[in-house]
Motif scaffolding. Structure first.
Motif, PDB file in Angstrom:
ATOM      1  N   MET A 164       0.827  -1.209   0.000  1.00  0.00           N
ATOM      2  CA  MET A 164       0.000   0.000   0.000  1.00  0.00           C
ATOM      3  C   MET A 164       0.864   1.263   0.000  1.00  0.00           C
ATOM      4  SD  MET A 164      -2.915   1.572   0.066  1.00  0.00           S
ATOM      5  CE  MET A 164      -4.182   0.391   0.505  1.00  0.00           C
ATOM      6  N   LEU A 165       1.914   1.278   0.843  1.00  0.00           N
ATOM      7  CA  LEU A 165       2.781   2.452   0.903  1.00  0.00           C
ATOM      8  C   LEU A 165       3.460   2.705  -0.438  1.00  0.00           C
ATOM      9  CD1 LEU A 165       4.437   2.134   4.439  1.00  0.00           C
ATOM     10  CD2 LEU A 165       2.685   3.767   3.699  1.00  0.00           C
ATOM     11  N   GLY A 166       3.837   1.621  -1.107  1.00  0.00           N
ATOM     12  CA  GLY A 166       4.464   1.776  -2.417  1.00  0.00           C
ATOM     13  C   GLY A 166       3.505   2.372  -3.426  1.00  0.00           C
ATOM     14  N   THR A 167       2.268   1.932  -3.397  1.00  0.00           N
ATOM     15  CA  THR A 167       1.250   2.468  -4.312  1.00  0.00           C
ATOM     16  C   THR A 167       0.997   3.943  -4.047  1.00  0.00           C
ATOM     17  OG1 THR A 167       0.166   0.301  -4.409  1.00  0.00           O
ATOM     18  CG2 THR A 167      -1.123   2.207  -5.116  1.00  0.00           C
ATOM     19  N   VAL A 168       0.919   4.307  -2.776  1.00  0.00           N
ATOM     20  CA  VAL A 168       0.707   5.713  -2.414  1.00  0.00           C
ATOM     21  C   VAL A 168       1.888   6.562  -2.866  1.00  0.00           C
ATOM     22  CG1 VAL A 168       0.461   7.319  -0.478  1.00  0.00           C
ATOM     23  CG2 VAL A 168      -0.809   5.159  -0.481  1.00  0.00           C
ATOM     24  N   ALA A 169       3.101   6.041  -2.689  1.00  0.00           N
ATOM     25  CA  ALA A 169       4.298   6.781  -3.093  1.00  0.00           C
ATOM     26  C   ALA A 169       4.327   6.998  -4.603  1.00  0.00           C
ATOM     27  CB  ALA A 169       5.546   6.032  -2.641  1.00  0.00           C
ATOM     28  N   VAL A 170       3.976   5.954  -5.365  1.00  0.00           N
ATOM     29  CA  VAL A 170       3.937   6.081  -6.823  1.00  0.00           C
ATOM     30  C   VAL A 170       2.873   7.098  -7.237  1.00  0.00           C
ATOM     31  CG1 VAL A 170       3.391   4.875  -8.971  1.00  0.00           C
ATOM     32  CG2 VAL A 170       4.852   3.780  -7.267  1.00  0.00           C
ATOM     33  N   ALA A 171       1.712   7.044  -6.571  1.00  0.00           N
ATOM     34  CA  ALA A 171       0.638   7.993  -6.878  1.00  0.00           C
ATOM     35  C   ALA A 171       1.072   9.422  -6.562  1.00  0.00           C
ATOM     36  CB  ALA A 171      -0.620   7.634  -6.090  1.00  0.00           C
ATOM     37  N   PHE A 172       1.801   9.596  -5.464  1.00  0.00           N
ATOM     38  CA  PHE A 172       2.275  10.933  -5.097  1.00  0.00           C
ATOM     39  C   PHE A 172       3.215  11.487  -6.162  1.00  0.00           C
ATOM     40  CE2 PHE A 172       5.384  13.688  -2.897  1.00  0.00           C
ATOM     41  CZ  PHE A 172       4.515  14.673  -2.443  1.00  0.00           C
ATOM     42  N   VAL A 173       4.127  10.661  -6.639  1.00  0.00           N
ATOM     43  CA  VAL A 173       5.056  11.099  -7.690  1.00  0.00           C
ATOM     44  C   VAL A 173       4.295  11.425  -8.970  1.00  0.00           C
ATOM     45  CG1 VAL A 173       6.984  10.389  -9.162  1.00  0.00           C
ATOM     46  CG2 VAL A 173       7.002   9.843  -6.719  1.00  0.00           C
ATOM     47  N   ALA A 174       3.315  10.567  -9.315  1.00  0.00           N
ATOM     48  CA  ALA A 174       2.501  10.839 -10.501  1.00  0.00           C
ATOM     49  C   ALA A 174       1.758  12.162 -10.342  1.00  0.00           C
ATOM     50  CB  ALA A 174       1.512   9.701 -10.729  1.00  0.00           C
ATOM     51  N   GLY A 175       1.297  12.442  -9.119  1.00  0.00           N
ATOM     52  CA  GLY A 175       0.629  13.710  -8.860  1.00  0.00           C
ATOM     53  C   GLY A 175       1.563  14.902  -9.015  1.00  0.00           C
ATOM     54  N   LEU A 176       2.799  14.737  -8.565  1.00  0.00           N
ATOM     55  CA  LEU A 176       3.781  15.817  -8.745  1.00  0.00           C
ATOM     56  C   LEU A 176       3.971  16.134 -10.226  1.00  0.00           C
ATOM     57  CD1 LEU A 176       6.589  14.809  -6.196  1.00  0.00           C
ATOM     58  CD2 LEU A 176       4.835  16.571  -5.910  1.00  0.00           C
ATOM     59  N   LEU A 177       4.040  15.104 -11.048  1.00  0.00           N
ATOM     60  CA  LEU A 177       4.212  15.298 -12.489  1.00  0.00           C
ATOM     61  C   LEU A 177       2.966  15.925 -13.115  1.00  0.00           C
ATOM     62  CD1 LEU A 177       5.965  11.911 -13.375  1.00  0.00           C
ATOM     63  CD2 LEU A 177       7.030  14.165 -13.147  1.00  0.00           C
ATOM     64  N   SER A 178       1.802  15.495 -12.636  1.00  0.00           N
ATOM     65  CA  SER A 178       0.553  16.076 -13.131  1.00  0.00           C
ATOM     66  C   SER A 178       0.465  17.557 -12.787  1.00  0.00           C
ATOM     67  CB  SER A 178      -0.640  15.319 -12.527  1.00  0.00           C
ATOM     68  OG  SER A 178      -1.859  15.933 -12.877  1.00  0.00           O
ATOM     69  N   GLY A 179       0.863  17.909 -11.568  1.00  0.00           N
ATOM     70  CA  GLY A 179       0.847  19.310 -11.163  1.00  0.00           C
ATOM     71  C   GLY A 179       1.818  20.150 -11.968  1.00  0.00           C
ATOM     72  N   ALA A 180       2.991  19.577 -12.263  1.00  0.00           N
ATOM     73  CA  ALA A 180       3.973  20.300 -13.076  1.00  0.00           C
ATOM     74  C   ALA A 180       3.434  20.530 -14.484  1.00  0.00           C
ATOM     75  CB  ALA A 180       5.280  19.512 -13.128  1.00  0.00           C
ATOM     76  N   ALA A 181       2.744  19.523 -15.024  1.00  0.00           N
ATOM     77  CA  ALA A 181       2.179  19.664 -16.367  1.00  0.00           C
ATOM     78  C   ALA A 181       1.053  20.688 -16.393  1.00  0.00           C
ATOM     79  CB  ALA A 181       1.669  18.306 -16.855  1.00  0.00           C
ATOM     80  N   ALA A 182       0.359  20.847 -15.260  1.00  0.00           N
ATOM     81  CA  ALA A 182      -0.751  21.806 -15.191  1.00  0.00           C
ATOM     82  C   ALA A 182      -0.270  23.246 -15.042  1.00  0.00           C
ATOM     83  CB  ALA A 182      -1.671  21.456 -14.025  1.00  0.00           C
ATOM     84  N   ARG A 183       0.967  23.441 -14.605  1.00  0.00           N
ATOM     85  CA  ARG A 183       1.472  24.788 -14.328  1.00  0.00           C
ATOM     86  C   ARG A 183       1.330  25.752 -15.515  1.00  0.00           C
ATOM     87  NH1 ARG A 183       4.592  27.476 -10.975  1.00  0.00           N
ATOM     88  NH2 ARG A 183       4.904  25.678  -9.612  1.00  0.00           N
ATOM     89  N   PRO A 184       1.748  25.391 -16.730  1.00  0.00           N
ATOM     90  CA  PRO A 184       1.590  26.340 -17.846  1.00  0.00           C
ATOM     91  C   PRO A 184       0.136  26.688 -18.110  1.00  0.00           C
ATOM     92  CG  PRO A 184       3.107  24.576 -18.428  1.00  0.00           C
ATOM     93  CD  PRO A 184       2.448  24.165 -17.154  1.00  0.00           C
ATOM     94  N   LEU A 185      -0.760  25.700 -17.945  1.00  0.00           N
ATOM     95  CA  LEU A 185      -2.173  25.950 -18.183  1.00  0.00           C
ATOM     96  C   LEU A 185      -2.727  26.931 -17.154  1.00  0.00           C
ATOM     97  CD1 LEU A 185      -4.484  25.132 -20.035  1.00  0.00           C
ATOM     98  CD2 LEU A 185      -4.998  23.255 -18.471  1.00  0.00           C
ATOM     99  N   VAL A 186      -2.306  26.787 -15.911  1.00  0.00           N
ATOM    100  CA  VAL A 186      -2.757  27.715 -14.871  1.00  0.00           C
ATOM    101  C   VAL A 186      -2.293  29.129 -15.193  1.00  0.00           C
ATOM    102  CG1 VAL A 186      -2.593  28.327 -12.430  1.00  0.00           C
ATOM    103  CG2 VAL A 186      -2.828  25.925 -13.097  1.00  0.00           C
ATOM    104  N   PHE A 187      -1.035  29.270 -15.567  1.00  0.00           N
ATOM    105  CA  PHE A 187      -0.495  30.605 -15.846  1.00  0.00           C
ATOM    106  C   PHE A 187      -1.186  31.246 -17.048  1.00  0.00           C
ATOM    107  CE2 PHE A 187       2.519  33.214 -18.312  1.00  0.00           C
ATOM    108  CZ  PHE A 187       2.618  34.277 -17.441  1.00  0.00           C
ATOM    109  N   THR A 188      -1.364  30.486 -18.127  1.00  0.00           N
ATOM    110  CA  THR A 188      -1.925  31.079 -19.342  1.00  0.00           C
ATOM    111  C   THR A 188      -3.415  31.364 -19.220  1.00  0.00           C
ATOM    112  OG1 THR A 188      -2.249  28.866 -20.296  1.00  0.00           O
ATOM    113  CG2 THR A 188      -0.198  30.014 -20.838  1.00  0.00           C
ATOM    114  N   ARG A 189      -4.131  30.565 -18.412  1.00  0.00           N
ATOM    115  CA  ARG A 189      -5.587  30.707 -18.340  1.00  0.00           C
ATOM    116  C   ARG A 189      -6.070  31.511 -17.139  1.00  0.00           C
ATOM    117  NH1 ARG A 189      -8.180  29.135 -23.126  1.00  0.00           N
ATOM    118  NH2 ARG A 189      -6.696  27.725 -24.153  1.00  0.00           N
TER     119      ARG A 189
END
Length: 237
Positions: A1-26
């Motif tokens: 379970m901890l491994g799954t949560v850790a992987v999800a957290f990293v995936a979330g970090l990448l998702s947030g980074a990808a959203a950054r340009p959209l937040v700034f432009t919109r």
């Protein structure tokens, strides 16, 4: 379970980074075109040489930092993804939660900044959530697609009525995503999730007035509370 949560957290970090340009432009007032140039040096932001800098939140020419603050979208997405993984949810149902959370982080930051929810995010949020729940139904995951569709329509119609009392149209377009996610579980989840969103919004509005950060007639961004109510109750369900 901890491994799954850790992987999800990293995936979330990448998702947030990808959203950054959209937040700034919109994150611009209603009626204004999305940002395409650096506010400091007016350099084009979407040339092939500058896209990477935009992802890092900094102009590639004058090195000016862009909002949102560094780490905010990444940590918000990481926390949301980790919370979803911690419930043990899987399959298309989990994917619907991840999708709404990914769209939701960008929507929250834009709504807080300029009090609007752009169509470029609200419409895909609703359509993607419904599509993924359809996948959950097709693969036999527990839940009701018919109830999800009915709840999406009901909540969208309810928010449309509230639009005549001042509710933003962005909230109306986002409501079907929340309704579908809650309706997948039960009608009681729809009621509880909707009530939770309004309760959180009311508490936040009172807190802002009491602390002097807003006045009683000032518009408060409701998108964050709509999403928080829907995601939290759906995950608990």
């Amino acid at each position: 379970m901890l491994g799954t949560v850790a992987v999800a957290f990293v995936a979330g970090l990448l998702s947030g980074a990808a959203a950054r340009p959209l937040v700034f432009t919109r994150a611009v007032p209603a009626g204004e075109a999305p940002r395409e140039h650096c506010p400091g040096c007016n350099a084009a932001l979407f040339s092939s040489k500058r896209r990477g800098r935009l992802l890092l939140g900094r102009c590639g020419t004058c090195r000016r930092a862009f909002p949102p603050a560094r780490g905010v979208p990444e940590l918000l997405s990481g926390a949301a993804f980790a919370s979803i993984a911690a419930t043990g949810a899987g399959g298309f149902t989990a994917a619907a939660h991840y999708w709404l959370a990914a769209c939701g982080v960008a929507l929250v930051l834009i709504d807080v900044a300029v009090k609007r929810l752009p169509d470029v995010l609200t419409l895909p949020a609703s359509a993607g959530t419904l599509l993924l729940l359809a996948g959950a139904w097709f693969t036999g995951e527990p839940g009701s697609l018919g109830r999800a569709l009915a709840a999406a329509a009901a909540l969208g119609a309810g928010y449309l009525v509230l639009a005549f009392a001042g509710m933003g149209m962005g909230d109306v377009k986002l409501a079907p995503a929340a309704g579908a996610l809650l309706g997948w579980h039960s009608w009681s989840a729809v009621i509880t999730g909707t009530f939770t969103g309004f309760l959180l919004g009311a508490v936040a509005a009172v807190a802002l007035v009491v602390t002097g950060r807003a006045h009683r007639k000032q518009q408060v961004a409701f998108g964050p509370f709509l999403l928080a109510g829907a995601l939290s109750v759906s995950l608990l369900a």
